[in-house]
Design an enzyme around this catalytic site. Structure first.
Site, short mmCIF file in Angstrom:
data_model
loop_
_atom_site.label_atom_id
_atom_site.label_comp_id
_atom_site.label_asym_id
_atom_site.label_seq_id
_atom_site.Cartn_x
_atom_site.Cartn_y
_atom_site.Cartn_z
N GLU A 114 37.10 13.06 29.81
CA GLU A 114 36.50 12.89 31.30
C GLU A 114 36.60 14.30 31.77
O GLU A 114 35.71 14.63 32.46
CB GLU A 114 37.02 11.65 32.03
CG GLU A 114 36.33 10.51 31.58
CD GLU A 114 37.22 9.16 32.14
OE1 GLU A 114 36.52 8.47 32.47
OE2 GLU A 114 38.46 9.32 32.01
N GLU A 134 39.30 3.56 26.27
CA GLU A 134 39.94 2.56 27.20
C GLU A 134 39.71 1.19 26.74
O GLU A 134 40.73 0.35 26.91
CB GLU A 134 39.29 3.07 28.54
CG GLU A 134 39.94 4.31 29.14
CD GLU A 134 39.10 5.52 28.60
OE1 GLU A 134 39.35 6.61 29.28
OE2 GLU A 134 38.35 5.41 27.87
#
Length: 260
Positions: A114, A134
């Site tokens: 990210e 995730e």
């Protein structure tokens, strides 16, 4: 016996001319993002934007890894590596106004990926691996992964990477044009600095304004686009650097930018 590395800052900051280099420096933890490192990144990003003698930033990781995501040990202590106004890693919610290049070796996973997605350009070593794992941990990529990935690569590929959580090799990322330049393993930082220096040859105000229009204009109404871009472009047209650029062209010399 004390570990000399324990006294080193979690973020190392250096300058290469008009380029500010940020090195995440927790190699024993694969540069997992701590609150302290997030705060130091936010300070460095603020410095990049504040100083007229800096044009471009480069962010990389020490020890052959970019960033393995959030520091789970810190998370277990109740620590979130989030800076108010800047977000995770002191960066993802509000990246710098000036261009930022990611130099990726090893793993850029979860929050590390990210951070890459918050950058404007990406240079990666051929053995680098990206991923948003995730969902494998019962979590979601809430630090920009779900918001930015489908803007960088085709929708169905973004959906596959998010829903499988699989590793994504740098060569595949380069084919999808997420990676601007693919280097030999260990060459990402040199490649990123080379690219940043090429960018930094240009006028800093023009660079920052161009980035802002590219980033912000996607959702502007069609009949407002040309008017709204002038908020960013008009100050550039009347700047001292614009005059310097014209003079340098007429005098057949390299311009001397002052960022004003």
């Amino acid at each position: 016996m004390t570990d000399p590395a324990a006294d080193e800052p979690e973020l190392q900051v250096s300058e290469r001319g008009r380029v500010l280099v940020l090195t995440m420096n927790r190699p024993k933890a694969r540069n997992a993002m701590s609150l302290a490192m997030s705060r130091q990144i936010a300070e460095a990003v603020d410095e990049l934007d504040r100083r007229p003698d800096l044009s471009v930033g480069v962010i990389t990781g020490a020890g052959g890894t970019f960033c393995a995501g959030m520091d789970l040990k810190g998370f277990a202590r109740g620590e979130l590596p989030v800076v108010e106004g800047r977000g995770f890693a002191g960066l993802v919610q509000q990246p710098p106004a000036k261009p930022l290049v990611a130099a990726v070796e090893g793993y850029a996973l979860g929050g590390g990926f990210e951070v890459v997605l918050a950058c404007d350009l990406v240079v990666a070593g051929e053995q680098a691996q990206f991923g948003l794992p995730e969902v494998k941990r019962g979590l979601t990529a809430g630090a920009g992964g779900l918001l930015r990935l489908q803007e960088r690569i085709p929708y169905h590929l973004a959906m596959e990477l998010v829903l499988t959580g699989r590793m994504w090799p740098a060569a595949e990322a380069a084919e999808a044009r997420l990676v601007n330049r693919l280097t030999a393993a260990g060459g990402a930082l040199d490649g990123a600095i080379e690219l940043a220096e090429q960018i930094a040859e240009n006028a800093p105000l023009a660079l920052a304004a161009s980035k802002q229009v590219l980033v912000r204009s996607a959702d502007w109404p069609l009949d407002e686009k040309f008017t709204r871009q002038n908020e960013f472009l008009d100050p550039v047209r009347t700047s001292a650097d614009a005059k310097e650029g014209a003079r340098a062209f007429a005098e057949k010399r390299k311009p001397v930018w002052k960022g004003e």
